[in-house]
Design a protein around this motif. Structure first.
Motif, PDB file in Angstrom:
ATOM      1  N   LEU A  96      -7.311 -10.971  -1.141  1.00 61.56           N
ATOM      2  CA  LEU A  96      -6.452  -9.867  -1.572  1.00 61.56           C
ATOM      3  C   LEU A  96      -5.705  -9.260  -0.388  1.00 61.56           C
ATOM      4  CD1 LEU A  96      -8.958  -8.169  -4.053  1.00 61.56           C
ATOM      5  CD2 LEU A  96      -7.106  -9.753  -4.596  1.00 61.56           C
ATOM      6  N   ASP A  97      -6.373  -9.206   0.769  1.00 59.05           N
ATOM      7  CA  ASP A  97      -5.693  -8.705   1.973  1.00 59.05           C
ATOM      8  C   ASP A  97      -4.541  -9.619   2.358  1.00 59.05           C
ATOM      9  OD1 ASP A  97      -7.303  -6.486   2.210  1.00 59.05           O
ATOM     10  OD2 ASP A  97      -8.731  -7.449   3.572  1.00 59.05           O
ATOM     11  N   LEU A  98      -4.752 -10.928   2.265  1.00 58.04           N
ATOM     12  CA  LEU A  98      -3.691 -11.878   2.604  1.00 58.04           C
ATOM     13  C   LEU A  98      -2.512 -11.758   1.641  1.00 58.04           C
ATOM     14  CD1 LEU A  98      -5.828 -15.038   3.478  1.00 58.04           C
ATOM     15  CD2 LEU A  98      -4.693 -13.476   5.065  1.00 58.04           C
ATOM     16  N   ALA A  99      -2.817 -11.590   0.368  1.00 60.30           N
ATOM     17  CA  ALA A  99      -1.744 -11.430  -0.618  1.00 60.30           C
ATOM     18  C   ALA A  99      -0.951 -10.157  -0.349  1.00 60.30           C
ATOM     19  CB  ALA A  99      -2.333 -11.409  -2.020  1.00 60.30           C
ATOM     20  N   MET A 100      -1.617  -9.106   0.075  1.00 61.84           N
ATOM     21  CA  MET A 100      -0.917  -7.860   0.370  1.00 61.84           C
ATOM     22  C   MET A 100      -0.030  -8.008   1.603  1.00 61.84           C
ATOM     23  SD  MET A 100      -2.572  -4.052   0.691  1.00 61.84           S
ATOM     24  CE  MET A 100      -3.454  -4.422   2.202  1.00 61.84           C
ATOM     25  N   ARG A 101      -0.526  -8.705   2.614  1.00 66.62           N
ATOM     26  CA  ARG A 101       0.290  -8.918   3.808  1.00 66.62           C
ATOM     27  C   ARG A 101       1.525  -9.772   3.487  1.00 66.62           C
ATOM     28  NH1 ARG A 101      -4.537 -10.382   8.147  1.00 66.62           N
ATOM     29  NH2 ARG A 101      -5.539  -8.323   8.105  1.00 66.62           N
ATOM     30  N   ALA A 102       1.345 -10.766   2.641  1.00 63.71           N
ATOM     31  CA  ALA A 102       2.484 -11.600   2.248  1.00 63.71           C
ATOM     32  C   ALA A 102       3.527 -10.773   1.514  1.00 63.71           C
ATOM     33  CB  ALA A 102       2.013 -12.756   1.385  1.00 63.71           C
ATOM     34  N   SER A 103       3.091  -9.852   0.686  1.00 65.52           N
ATOM     35  CA  SER A 103       4.028  -8.984  -0.029  1.00 65.52           C
ATOM     36  C   SER A 103       4.753  -8.045   0.928  1.00 65.52           C
ATOM     37  CB  SER A 103       3.274  -8.178  -1.090  1.00 65.52           C
ATOM     38  OG  SER A 103       2.719  -9.035  -2.068  1.00 65.52           O
ATOM     39  N   GLU A 104       4.041  -7.568   1.929  1.00 60.03           N
ATOM     40  CA  GLU A 104       4.674  -6.708   2.927  1.00 60.03           C
ATOM     41  C   GLU A 104       5.767  -7.477   3.687  1.00 60.03           C
ATOM     42  OE1 GLU A 104       1.379  -5.465   5.228  1.00 60.03           O
ATOM     43  OE2 GLU A 104       0.852  -3.769   3.925  1.00 60.03           O
ATOM     44  N   GLU A 156       9.213  -4.550  -3.411  1.00 58.46           N
ATOM     45  CA  GLU A 156       8.434  -3.310  -3.441  1.00 58.46           C
ATOM     46  C   GLU A 156       7.433  -3.320  -4.599  1.00 58.46           C
ATOM     47  OE1 GLU A 156      11.451  -0.367  -3.660  1.00 58.46           O
ATOM     48  OE2 GLU A 156      11.704  -0.204  -1.471  1.00 58.46           O
ATOM     49  N   ALA A 157       7.874  -3.817  -5.774  1.00 62.28           N
ATOM     50  CA  ALA A 157       6.967  -3.904  -6.922  1.00 62.28           C
ATOM     51  C   ALA A 157       5.824  -4.872  -6.649  1.00 62.28           C
ATOM     52  CB  ALA A 157       7.734  -4.330  -8.168  1.00 62.28           C
ATOM     53  N   ASN A 158       6.135  -5.995  -6.011  1.00 64.46           N
ATOM     54  CA  ASN A 158       5.085  -6.968  -5.680  1.00 64.46           C
ATOM     55  C   ASN A 158       4.079  -6.383  -4.686  1.00 64.46           C
ATOM     56  OD1 ASN A 158       6.215  -8.901  -7.338  1.00 64.46           O
ATOM     57  ND2 ASN A 158       7.415  -9.859  -5.686  1.00 64.46           N
ATOM     58  N   LEU A 159       4.581  -5.597  -3.734  1.00 63.38           N
ATOM     59  CA  LEU A 159       3.676  -4.982  -2.772  1.00 63.38           C
ATOM     60  C   LEU A 159       2.778  -3.941  -3.448  1.00 63.38           C
ATOM     61  CD1 LEU A 159       2.659  -4.562   0.074  1.00 63.38           C
ATOM     62  CD2 LEU A 159       4.559  -2.959   0.467  1.00 63.38           C
ATOM     63  N   THR A 160       3.356  -3.175  -4.360  1.00 64.80           N
ATOM     64  CA  THR A 160       2.552  -2.192  -5.099  1.00 64.80           C
ATOM     65  C   THR A 160       1.474  -2.892  -5.913  1.00 64.80           C
ATOM     66  OG1 THR A 160       4.455  -0.698  -5.245  1.00 64.80           O
ATOM     67  CG2 THR A 160       2.646  -0.346  -6.802  1.00 64.80           C
ATOM     68  N   LYS A 161       1.838  -4.002  -6.528  1.00 61.04           N
ATOM     69  CA  LYS A 161       0.857  -4.769  -7.307  1.00 61.04           C
ATOM     70  C   LYS A 161      -0.239  -5.324  -6.399  1.00 61.04           C
ATOM     71  CE  LYS A 161       0.457  -8.760 -10.384  1.00 61.04           C
ATOM     72  NZ  LYS A 161       1.206  -9.851 -11.075  1.00 61.04           N
ATOM     73  N   ALA A 162       0.151  -5.840  -5.232  1.00 58.28           N
ATOM     74  CA  ALA A 162      -0.835  -6.402  -4.297  1.00 58.28           C
ATOM     75  C   ALA A 162      -1.801  -5.323  -3.815  1.00 58.28           C
ATOM     76  CB  ALA A 162      -0.118  -7.056  -3.120  1.00 58.28           C
TER      77      ALA A 162
END
Length: 362
Positions: A96-104, A156-162
């Motif tokens: 989940l951390d990796l997915a959030m970094r990718a979204s950022e 931004e929406a993808n980052l919020t979801k992540a």
């Protein structure tokens, strides 16, 4: 001498026969004493029916993770009291951390593209004003800038979801309560929605009992009950019916009734065994007796009334108000406290002497 002796013996025999005949005839004429099974009639309102049940929470929730992951921590056990927002368990957050970094990163890229597209639009607009660029070029860069702006919104929406998904790595309590079950251990990989533990609120409790149809037919939502703790019957509480199961259990033919307690008593802990007594309004004159006590003869219904002093029986006519299964409700004819015969009513006679079984119940 011999004739004299013979006459004496004959006279003695006649005297003995004369003395025994009246007594023998008396024994022959006496009616046999018949043992009977009898009960003392009590009004329906006096009979307290008790049904075993347990104390259960009115509200309880199954808690589980919303995302796939391997459990790396569990901070509570069965019986632990928790507060709202307290951490209960956690899964490995690496993915989940990796997915959030990718979204950022995607958001940063989209913002850079928007910045370039905005600058290109400004330059093309300036050239168009000097009639160096044509309208088609300006429309093209304007479209590119709008696309870049949309890309930023999507990122931004993808980052919020992540970030939301990342928060699911921690399981927290959604209410104050107590842990009633644990269904997963540290090291297990759990799928989204799988139950990990169960939380129950402790501020609202109810008694859950299974009642036969003969009782539930006279119940309605809001009916009053008296709840007693089986471990200590002196501890009691009042409650009212909240829910009656619409369908009877296929095996036991009983319906589950949930009675919410009017007040919180610490002794009524979750899982405690209780006895529930329905408080039903019944007419004082209404008496219930076994159907086996009724004798139908010459178009009238009668019962055998026992005279405990004389140990005799006699029939009295009664009016049957209703019959429910093996019970009959009597409107008039007998009163509470009377002793009646409940078995063998067709083999008795008026005034017959009976033997009352001392072991009969009230």
């Amino acid at each position: 001498m011999k004739p004299v002796i013979s006459l004496a013996l004959a006279a003695g025999a006649l005297a003995l026969l004369a003395g025994c005949t009246p007594e023998g005839e008396k024994v022959k004429d006496a009616a046999p004493v018949r043992p009977v099974l009898s009960i003392v009639v009590a009004s329906a309102s006096e009979r307290q029916q008790g049904f075993a049940g347990t104390i259960q929470p009115q509200y309880q929730t199954d808690r589980g993770f919303r995302v796939l992951g391997r459990i790396i921590a569990r901070n509570v056990d069965v019986g632990d009291v928790v507060k709202t927002g307290q951490m209960l368990a956690q899964i490995d957050p690496l993915v989940l951390d990796l997915a959030m970094r990718a979204s950022e990163a995607e958001l940063a890229k989209a913002r850079a593209q928007l910045s370039n597209a905005s600058a290109a639009e400004i330059r093309t607009g300036t050239l168009l004003g000097r009639q160096i660029a044509n309208q088609a070029d300006f429309d093209s860069v304007q479209q590119a800038r709008e696309a870049a702006a949309a890309s930023v919104q999507q990122s931004e929406a993808n980052l919020t979801k992540a970030r939301e998904q990342r928060s699911y790595a921690t399981l927290t309590a959604d209410m104050d309560g107590v842990v009633t079950s644990i269904d997963a251990e540290v090291g297990q990989t759990v799928s989204p929605g799988r139950k990990v533990m169960t939380l129950a609120r402790t501020d609202i409790r109810e008694a859950v009992v299974d009642l036969p149809d003969s009782v539930t037919r006279s119940l309605a939502v809001g009916a009053a009950f008296e709840i007693r703790l089986q471990a200590d019957p002196t501890i009691k509480a009042a409650g009212r019916v909240r829910e009656i199961a619409p369908q009877a259990d296929a095996a036991t033919r009983t319906r589950r009734v949930k009675v919410t307690l009017d007040q919180l008593v610490d002794a009524f802990r979750i899982g405690a065994t209780i006895t529930a007594h329905p408080v039903m309004a019944v007419e004082a004159a209404a008496l219930e007796i076994p159907v086996s006590a009724l004798q139908e003869r010459d178009g009238a219904v009668r019962v055998w009334l026992v005279d405990p002093a004389a140990r005799t029986v006699k029939t009295v006519p009664v009016e049957v108000a209703a019959r429910e299964g093996d019970r009959a409700r009597i409107a008039n004819g007998i009163s509470a406290g009377a002793r009646i015969v409940v078995a063998g009513v067709n083999s008795l006679s008026e005034g017959q002497t009976v033997k009352i079984d001392e072991g009969t119940i009230r």
